[in-house]
Scaffold this motif. Structure first.
Motif, PDB file in Angstrom:
ATOM      1  N   LEU A  64      -8.002  59.364 -39.867  1.00 13.58           N
ATOM      2  CA  LEU A  64      -8.121  58.914 -42.060  1.00 13.58           C
ATOM      3  C   LEU A  64      -8.280  60.808 -42.350  1.00 13.58           C
ATOM      4  CD1 LEU A  64      -8.237  57.783 -44.446  1.00 13.58           C
ATOM      5  CD2 LEU A  64     -10.621  57.305 -43.835  1.00 13.58           C
ATOM      6  N   TYR A  65      -6.786  61.341 -42.770  1.00 14.79           N
ATOM      7  CA  TYR A  65      -6.869  62.442 -43.300  1.00 14.79           C
ATOM      8  C   TYR A  65      -7.201  62.391 -44.376  1.00 14.79           C
ATOM      9  CZ  TYR A  65      -5.006  67.497 -43.484  1.00 14.79           C
ATOM     10  OH  TYR A  65      -5.114  68.827 -44.021  1.00 14.79           O
ATOM     11  N   VAL A  66      -8.178  63.180 -46.075  1.00 15.12           N
ATOM     12  CA  VAL A  66      -8.002  62.980 -46.992  1.00 15.12           C
ATOM     13  C   VAL A  66      -7.626  64.318 -47.164  1.00 15.12           C
ATOM     14  CG1 VAL A  66     -10.215  62.565 -49.040  1.00 15.12           C
ATOM     15  CG2 VAL A  66     -10.337  60.910 -46.833  1.00 15.12           C
ATOM     16  N   GLY A  67      -6.814  64.212 -48.223  1.00 11.79           N
ATOM     17  CA  GLY A  67      -6.755  65.805 -48.916  1.00 11.79           C
ATOM     18  C   GLY A  67      -5.740  66.270 -48.156  1.00 11.79           C
ATOM     19  N   PRO A  68      -4.880  65.639 -48.036  1.00  8.25           N
ATOM     20  CA  PRO A  68      -3.762  66.170 -46.706  1.00  8.25           C
ATOM     21  C   PRO A  68      -3.059  67.490 -47.799  1.00  8.25           C
ATOM     22  CG  PRO A  68      -2.530  63.807 -47.264  1.00  8.25           C
ATOM     23  CD  PRO A  68      -3.979  64.333 -48.512  1.00  8.25           C
ATOM     24  N   GLY A  69      -3.117  67.158 -48.995  1.00 11.13           N
ATOM     25  CA  GLY A  69      -2.176  68.333 -49.615  1.00 11.13           C
ATOM     26  C   GLY A  69      -0.433  67.634 -49.827  1.00 11.13           C
TER      27      GLY A  69
ATOM     28  N   LEU B 154      -8.323  81.715 -40.586  1.00 10.29           N
ATOM     29  CA  LEU B 154      -9.634  81.607 -40.136  1.00 10.29           C
ATOM     30  C   LEU B 154      -9.501  80.011 -39.660  1.00 10.29           C
ATOM     31  CD1 LEU B 154     -10.525  82.795 -37.588  1.00 10.29           C
ATOM     32  CD2 LEU B 154     -12.748  82.948 -38.274  1.00 10.29           C
ATOM     33  N   ARG B 155     -10.167  79.536 -41.672  1.00  6.27           N
ATOM     34  CA  ARG B 155     -10.052  78.449 -41.482  1.00  6.27           C
ATOM     35  C   ARG B 155      -9.570  76.883 -41.353  1.00  6.27           C
ATOM     36  NH1 ARG B 155      -7.528  74.332 -45.293  1.00  6.27           N
ATOM     37  NH2 ARG B 155      -6.005  75.118 -44.552  1.00  6.27           N
ATOM     38  N   THR B 156      -8.001  77.836 -41.835  1.00  6.17           N
ATOM     39  CA  THR B 156      -6.827  76.953 -40.576  1.00  6.17           C
ATOM     40  C   THR B 156      -6.985  76.762 -38.894  1.00  6.17           C
ATOM     41  OG1 THR B 156      -5.082  77.589 -43.028  1.00  6.17           O
ATOM     42  CG2 THR B 156      -4.334  76.777 -40.849  1.00  6.17           C
TER      43      THR B 156
ATOM     44  N   LYS C 182     -13.573  68.574 -58.564  1.00  5.77           N
ATOM     45  CA  LYS C 182     -12.265  68.531 -59.206  1.00  5.77           C
ATOM     46  C   LYS C 182     -11.091  68.110 -57.623  1.00  5.77           C
ATOM     47  CE  LYS C 182     -11.543  73.615 -59.008  1.00  5.77           C
ATOM     48  NZ  LYS C 182     -11.384  74.861 -59.814  1.00  5.77           N
ATOM     49  N   ALA C 183      -9.720  67.945 -57.705  1.00  3.93           N
ATOM     50  CA  ALA C 183      -8.672  68.326 -56.590  1.00  3.93           C
ATOM     51  C   ALA C 183      -7.863  68.554 -57.320  1.00  3.93           C
ATOM     52  CB  ALA C 183      -8.051  66.332 -56.394  1.00  3.93           C
ATOM     53  N   ILE C 184      -8.201  69.745 -56.281  1.00  5.58           N
ATOM     54  CA  ILE C 184      -6.919  71.199 -56.921  1.00  5.58           C
ATOM     55  C   ILE C 184      -5.696  70.994 -56.517  1.00  5.58           C
ATOM     56  CG2 ILE C 184      -8.472  72.701 -56.143  1.00  5.58           C
ATOM     57  CD1 ILE C 184      -7.265  73.619 -53.632  1.00  5.58           C
TER      58      ILE C 184
ATOM     59  N   GLU D 205     -15.789  70.930 -55.801  1.00  8.96           N
ATOM     60  CA  GLU D 205     -14.660  70.059 -55.192  1.00  8.96           C
ATOM     61  C   GLU D 205     -15.436  68.752 -54.575  1.00  8.96           C
ATOM     62  OE1 GLU D 205     -11.278  71.419 -53.206  1.00  8.96           O
ATOM     63  OE2 GLU D 205     -11.309  73.276 -53.727  1.00  8.96           O
ATOM     64  N   GLN D 206     -15.020  67.667 -53.847  1.00  4.16           N
ATOM     65  CA  GLN D 206     -15.516  65.983 -53.929  1.00  4.16           C
ATOM     66  C   GLN D 206     -15.980  65.893 -52.396  1.00  4.16           C
ATOM     67  OE1 GLN D 206     -13.390  63.556 -56.603  1.00  4.16           O
ATOM     68  NE2 GLN D 206     -12.362  65.090 -56.025  1.00  4.16           N
ATOM     69  N   GLN D 207     -16.490  67.356 -51.719  1.00  7.90           N
ATOM     70  CA  GLN D 207     -16.405  67.102 -50.149  1.00  7.90           C
ATOM     71  C   GLN D 207     -17.515  66.310 -49.901  1.00  7.90           C
ATOM     72  OE1 GLN D 207     -14.760  68.330 -48.196  1.00  7.90           O
ATOM     73  NE2 GLN D 207     -15.906  68.016 -45.771  1.00  7.90           N
TER      74      GLN D 207
ATOM     75  N   VAL E  46       2.063  63.854 -57.319  1.00 10.87           N
ATOM     76  CA  VAL E  46       2.977  64.933 -57.096  1.00 10.87           C
ATOM     77  C   VAL E  46       2.878  65.326 -56.095  1.00 10.87           C
ATOM     78  CG1 VAL E  46       3.221  67.425 -57.724  1.00 10.87           C
ATOM     79  CG2 VAL E  46       3.028  65.743 -59.686  1.00 10.87           C
ATOM     80  N   THR E  47       1.388  64.935 -55.748  1.00  9.90           N
ATOM     81  CA  THR E  47       1.514  66.286 -54.459  1.00  9.90           C
ATOM     82  C   THR E  47       1.386  64.901 -52.982  1.00  9.90           C
ATOM     83  OG1 THR E  47      -0.255  67.220 -54.819  1.00  9.90           O
ATOM     84  CG2 THR E  47      -1.057  66.880 -52.624  1.00  9.90           C
ATOM     85  N   VAL E  48       1.557  64.122 -53.171  1.00 11.22           N
ATOM     86  CA  VAL E  48       1.817  62.662 -52.399  1.00 11.22           C
ATOM     87  C   VAL E  48       3.418  62.887 -52.048  1.00 11.22           C
ATOM     88  CG1 VAL E  48       1.904  60.335 -52.140  1.00 11.22           C
ATOM     89  CG2 VAL E  48       0.078  61.208 -52.955  1.00 11.22           C
TER      90      VAL E  48
HETATM   91  C1  LIG Z   1      -8.286  71.935 -50.382  1.00 12.63           C
HETATM   92  S1  LIG Z   1      -6.655  71.002 -50.376  1.00 12.63           S
HETATM   93  C2  LIG Z   1      -6.746  70.818 -48.445  1.00 12.63           C
HETATM   94  C3  LIG Z   1      -5.482  70.813 -48.503  1.00 12.63           C
HETATM   95  C4  LIG Z   1      -4.959  70.821 -46.777  1.00 12.63           C
HETATM   96  N1  LIG Z   1      -5.598  69.565 -46.171  1.00 12.63           N
HETATM   97  C5  LIG Z   1      -5.663  71.890 -45.866  1.00 12.63           C
HETATM   98  O1  LIG Z   1      -6.609  71.689 -45.430  1.00 12.63           O
HETATM   99  O2  LIG Z   1      -4.717  72.656 -46.100  1.00 12.63           O
HETATM  100  C6  LIG Z   1      -7.698  69.385 -51.127  1.00 12.63           C
HETATM  101  C7  LIG Z   1      -6.533  68.389 -51.246  1.00 12.63           C
HETATM  102  O3  LIG Z   1      -7.123  67.035 -51.213  1.00 12.63           O
HETATM  103  C8  LIG Z   1      -7.208  66.100 -52.394  1.00 12.63           C
HETATM  104  N2  LIG Z   1      -8.222  65.637 -52.950  1.00 12.63           N
HETATM  105  C9  LIG Z   1      -9.041  66.280 -53.488  1.00 12.63           C
HETATM  106  N3  LIG Z   1      -9.891  65.307 -54.000  1.00 12.63           N
HETATM  107  C10 LIG Z   1      -9.086  64.084 -53.365  1.00 12.63           C
HETATM  108  C11 LIG Z   1     -10.328  62.419 -53.727  1.00 12.63           C
HETATM  109  N4  LIG Z   1     -10.894  61.971 -54.520  1.00 12.63           N
HETATM  110  N5  LIG Z   1      -9.080  61.931 -52.977  1.00 12.63           N
HETATM  111  C12 LIG Z   1      -8.089  61.819 -52.540  1.00 12.63           C
HETATM  112  N6  LIG Z   1      -7.644  63.470 -52.850  1.00 12.63           N
HETATM  113  C13 LIG Z   1      -8.025  64.474 -53.120  1.00 12.63           C
HETATM  114  C14 LIG Z   1      -6.614  67.237 -53.644  1.00 12.63           C
HETATM  115  O4  LIG Z   1      -5.479  66.981 -54.034  1.00 12.63           O
HETATM  116  C15 LIG Z   1      -5.272  68.649 -51.925  1.00 12.63           C
HETATM  117  O5  LIG Z   1      -4.538  68.208 -51.997  1.00 12.63           O
END
Ligand SMILES: C[S@@+](CC[C@H](N)C(=O)[O-])C[C@H]1O[C@@H](n2cnc3c(N)ncnc32)[C@H](O)[C@@H]1O
Length: 344
Positions: free
Chosen positions: A107-112, A79-81, A64-66, A192-194, A140-142
């Motif tokens: 390249l920042y994936v999932g910037p929220g 501490l995570r941040t 899932k993508a939160i 999640e999808q890491q 919506v996040t974008v």
């Molecule tokens: C855990 S949040 C992290 C937000 C921010 N980067 C932070 O660390 O505070 C994960 C973000 O990744 C996005 N995300 C999750 N899976 C994704 C995917 N497959 N492709 C692109 N974005 C994704 C979610 O929509 C969400 O906004």
């Protein structure tokens, strides 16, 4: 927003960034700074907290993508941040040295909705030093992310914003990427999808690109929760922090592990690993757990229980094990990723 409001936002963010990047950790200062940062982010993102999409997750075939609310909440995990942001900063500095002044592309994936881990760092670099490619799957996040970028006046740092699923994405200019940063994870790499995203993107990048986090390691081990409680409540007393014992590393997510895997296999099929729990460990510890250790970059580490991402995941109480001695574990990537566990 007016230009002067934007300038005020950015100057506040620069001070917050100093706290994030400080070597010493003062939790009171960190908490105050990140609370202020979140409040600036909420205003700048103009996000509609009443809309149903604000709390909706998106479910994909690899996890899932939160939704934006939950992604925004990650800021509060102090501490995570700090460690992720400081780790990203150190990775940028390292790459800048390697590239001898040429711009670094991250390249920042999932910037929220806020690009949380990198936005504060922009105050420490010029656009000709650092360029960002942002990939986010939630529309919506974008939309909120674009507002955040505009209202902090940092458009010049943005090379591209891609709305799409990073676990499937084929990058057009992969060789230009110097650093891949992503935090799409929970403890024990569940839900999640890491894994799916990192496995899709790392093989597309140059071999010398830096991956942040550098390594995520899952181990099966035992824990004495009574001793842990005593340590947590009286950390300065003479109680030793020996309440954890790792028995076996069962999954590693790192650049090296990915390159090794893809040289032998084209699928996300991982080996089954057997771990034996000794009789003495059953007697001396209260539970069998999966623990998570994260090396964000170099000395920026998140150790067991230091944040929500490294909380231990209880598999079973040792007093319920009876004759069971062996746990088979296999990391699976599907709609609910995680370690599949079987006891014998
Ligand atoms: C855990 S949040 C992290 C937000 C921010 N980067 C932070 O660390 O505070 C994960 C973000 O990744 C996005 N995300 C999750 N899976 C994704 C995917 N497959 N492709 C692109 N974005 C994704 C979610 O929509 C969400 O906004």
């Amino acid at each position: 927003m007016t230009d002067s409001t934007k300038a005020t936002f950015l100057s506040k963010l620069s001070k917050i960034s100093d706290t994030i990047l400080a070597n010493e950790i003062n939790f009171a200062d960190l908490s105050t700074s990140l609370t202020e940062m979140k409040s600036l982010f909420m205003k700048a993102s103009e996000i509609d907290v009443e809309s149903p999409e604000y709390i909706e997750d998106i479910h994909l075939t690899t996890g899932k993508a939160i939704g934006p609310h939950w992604a925004g909440l990650c800021v509060d995990d102090l501490l995570r941040t700090k460690r992720f942001s400081k780790g990203a900063f150190q990775a940028i500095e390292e790459m800048r040295k390697r590239k001898e002044g040429k711009p670094v592309t991250l390249l920042y994936v999932g910037p929220g909705p806020f690009a949380t881990l990198v936005l504060p760092l922009l105050t420490k670099f010029k656009p000709e030093e650092l360029q960002l490619v942002l990939v986010e799957v939630n529309p919506v996040t974008v939309a909120a992310l674009k507002n955040t970028i505009r209202n902090f006046g940092v458009e010049d740092y943005i090379k591209e914003i891609i709305m799409g699923d990073a676990s499937q994405l084929q990058l057009e200019n992969a060789s230009e990427i110097d650093i891949l940063l992503l935090e799409c994870l929970q403890f024990a790499l569940v839900k999640e999808q890491q894994v799916a995203i990192t496995y899709n993107l790392v093989p597309q990048l140059r071999k010398d690109a830096i991956l942040v986090p550098e390594e995520i390691k899952l181990s099966i081990g035992v824990i004495d929760s009574v001793k842990k409680m005593a340590y947590m409540t009286h950390p300065d007393d003479s109680v030793e922090a020996d309440f954890y014992k790792d028995i076996n590393t069962v999954f590693v997510l790192s650049k090296e592990a990915i390159w090794n895997h893809v040289s032998n296999s084209k699928t996300l099929d991982f080996p089954e690993i057997e771990t034996t729990i000794l009789e003495e460990d059953k007697n001396n510890f209260t539970s069998v757990v999966i623990s998570t250790d994260i090396c964000v970059h170099s000395n920026q580490k998140l150790l067991k229980d230091e944040c929500s991402l490294t909380m231990s995941f209880k598999l079973i109480d040792t007093n319920k094990l009876g004759e069971l001695t062996t746990v088979k574990s296999k990391y699976e990537v599907n709609e609910k990723p995680g370690l599949k566990i079987e006891w014998t």
